[in-house]
Design a protein around this motif. Structure first.
Motif, short mmCIF file in Angstrom:
data_model
loop_
_atom_site.label_atom_id
_atom_site.label_comp_id
_atom_site.label_asym_id
_atom_site.label_seq_id
_atom_site.Cartn_x
_atom_site.Cartn_y
_atom_site.Cartn_z
N VAL A 105 -52.28 24.17 74.64
CA VAL A 105 -51.24 23.19 74.87
C VAL A 105 -51.65 21.87 74.21
O VAL A 105 -52.72 21.34 74.48
N LEU A 106 -50.76 21.36 73.35
CA LEU A 106 -51.04 20.11 72.65
C LEU A 106 -50.79 18.87 73.50
O LEU A 106 -51.34 17.81 73.24
N HIS A 107 -49.93 18.99 74.49
CA HIS A 107 -49.49 17.86 75.31
C HIS A 107 -48.85 16.78 74.46
O HIS A 107 -49.14 15.59 74.58
N GLY A 108 -47.95 17.22 73.59
CA GLY A 108 -47.19 16.30 72.74
C GLY A 108 -47.12 16.81 71.32
O GLY A 108 -47.67 17.87 70.98
N THR A 109 -46.43 16.07 70.49
CA THR A 109 -46.32 16.38 69.07
C THR A 109 -46.54 15.09 68.29
O THR A 109 -46.45 14.00 68.84
N ILE A 110 -46.81 15.24 67.01
CA ILE A 110 -46.97 14.08 66.15
C ILE A 110 -45.61 13.39 66.03
O ILE A 110 -44.61 14.03 65.72
N ASN A 111 -45.59 12.09 66.30
CA ASN A 111 -44.34 11.34 66.25
C ASN A 111 -44.65 9.89 65.89
O ASN A 111 -44.93 9.08 66.77
N PRO A 112 -44.59 9.55 64.58
CA PRO A 112 -44.89 8.18 64.16
C PRO A 112 -43.98 7.13 64.80
O PRO A 112 -44.40 6.00 65.01
N MET A 113 -42.75 7.52 65.14
CA MET A 113 -41.81 6.57 65.74
C MET A 113 -42.30 6.12 67.12
O MET A 113 -41.95 5.04 67.59
N GLU A 114 -43.10 6.96 67.78
CA GLU A 114 -43.66 6.61 69.09
C GLU A 114 -45.16 6.32 68.99
O GLU A 114 -45.87 6.37 70.00
N ASN A 115 -45.63 6.06 67.77
CA ASN A 115 -47.04 5.78 67.52
C ASN A 115 -47.97 6.87 68.05
O ASN A 115 -49.02 6.59 68.61
N ARG A 116 -47.56 8.14 67.89
CA ARG A 116 -48.37 9.27 68.33
C ARG A 116 -48.77 10.06 67.10
O ARG A 116 -47.94 10.69 66.45
N GLY A 117 -50.06 10.01 66.79
CA GLY A 117 -50.58 10.70 65.62
C GLY A 117 -51.38 11.93 66.02
O GLY A 117 -51.48 12.28 67.21
N PRO A 118 -52.02 12.58 65.05
CA PRO A 118 -52.80 13.79 65.32
C PRO A 118 -53.93 13.59 66.33
O PRO A 118 -54.27 14.51 67.08
N ASN A 119 -54.50 12.39 66.39
CA ASN A 119 -55.60 12.14 67.32
C ASN A 119 -55.12 11.90 68.75
O ASN A 119 -55.93 11.82 69.67
N ASP A 120 -53.81 11.79 68.93
CA ASP A 120 -53.25 11.52 70.26
C ASP A 120 -52.83 12.79 71.00
O ASP A 120 -52.42 12.73 72.15
N ILE A 121 -52.92 13.92 70.32
CA ILE A 121 -52.62 15.20 70.95
C ILE A 121 -53.85 16.10 70.80
O ILE A 121 -54.80 15.74 70.12
N ARG A 122 -53.85 17.27 71.39
CA ARG A 122 -55.06 18.09 71.52
C ARG A 122 -55.31 19.00 70.30
O ARG A 122 -55.54 20.19 70.44
N ILE A 123 -55.30 18.42 69.11
CA ILE A 123 -55.58 19.20 67.90
C ILE A 123 -57.08 19.43 67.76
O ILE A 123 -57.52 20.54 67.43
N LYS A 124 -57.88 18.42 68.03
CA LYS A 124 -59.34 18.54 67.92
C LYS A 124 -59.85 19.65 68.85
O LYS A 124 -60.72 20.44 68.48
N GLU A 125 -59.28 19.72 70.06
CA GLU A 125 -59.67 20.76 71.02
C GLU A 125 -59.29 22.16 70.49
O GLU A 125 -60.03 23.12 70.69
N LEU A 126 -58.15 22.25 69.81
CA LEU A 126 -57.75 23.53 69.21
C LEU A 126 -58.76 23.95 68.15
O LEU A 126 -59.21 25.10 68.14
N LEU A 127 -59.14 23.04 67.30
CA LEU A 127 -60.10 23.36 66.24
C LEU A 127 -61.44 23.80 66.81
O LEU A 127 -62.14 24.62 66.20
#
Length: 195
Positions: A105-127
């Motif tokens: 679960v990422l707990h969000g998606t990348i959304n520049p309009m809401e200032n949410r980038g790759p580091n703000d969701i659980r991509i690192k944990e996936l890797l």
């Protein structure tokens, strides 16, 4: 408002904070609470506080759980990870026949309009979970943010030599082509498969 008592107004306000609940629905809920037996109201209140204090995120996948690790992570070993935006997406996918994978679960998606980038969701944990994984199914919503997130993760996975797949999108079963919009038809044609 008007002739409502303060405690009722606070309850209506609380109910109206729930998604999809407007003032009228919140009022109906509040009046229903008044009609309930005392023990039912106590049970309802207890369930609210219990879920808030007991439910947390799985330390492995990020799903809802009351223990450190959710039941899916405890019971399944898989070389396939299905990536979703929110824990509630797992419930929908689990309704499919015999899912043979685990989740992330990422707990969000990348959304520049809401200032949410790759580091703000659980991509690192996936890797960090890719050891022995052969495929990652990207099951984010087929909207702009979901597509951006899926494409970003797919590029990362490609550099690591892990197969990335995307849920098919297109025409809904049982619907008529004449009612499908242009974007849906385009995606359906792009995602067509041999039969």
């Amino acid at each position: 408002m008007g002739n409502t008592v303060d405690s009722m107004e606070r309850l209506i306000y609380s109910f109206s904070k729930l998604p999809g609940v407007g003032r009228k629905t919140a009022e109906r809920y509040a009046y229903k609470v008044l009609q309930m037996k005392d023990e039912d109201v106590q049970e309802f209140a207890c369930n609210l506080t219990s879920v808030k204090s007991n439910v947390k995120f799985c330390s492995i996948c990020g799903n809802f759980t009351e223990s450190d690790v959710c039941n899916i992570c405890k019971s399944r070993q898989s070389k396939i990870i299905c990536v979703v935006k929110e824990p509630k997406d797992i419930i929908a996918i689990e309704k499919s026949k015999n899912p043979n994978f685990v989740y992330h679960v990422l707990h969000g998606t990348i959304n520049p309009m809401e200032n949410r980038g790759p580091n703000d969701i659980r991509i690192k944990e996936l890797l960090g979970r890719l050891d022995g994984v052969e495929e990652v199914i990207l099951a984010t919503n087929p909207d702009v943010e979901g597509e951006v997130t899926a494409n970003y993760i797919a590029k990362l996975l490609k550099t690591l030599g892990v197969k990335a797949t995307r849920l098919a999108t297109g025409i809904q079963m049982g619907s008529d082509l004449q009612y499908a919009d242009e974007v849906t038809l385009t995606k359906a044609l792009e995602d067509r498969k041999e039969i």
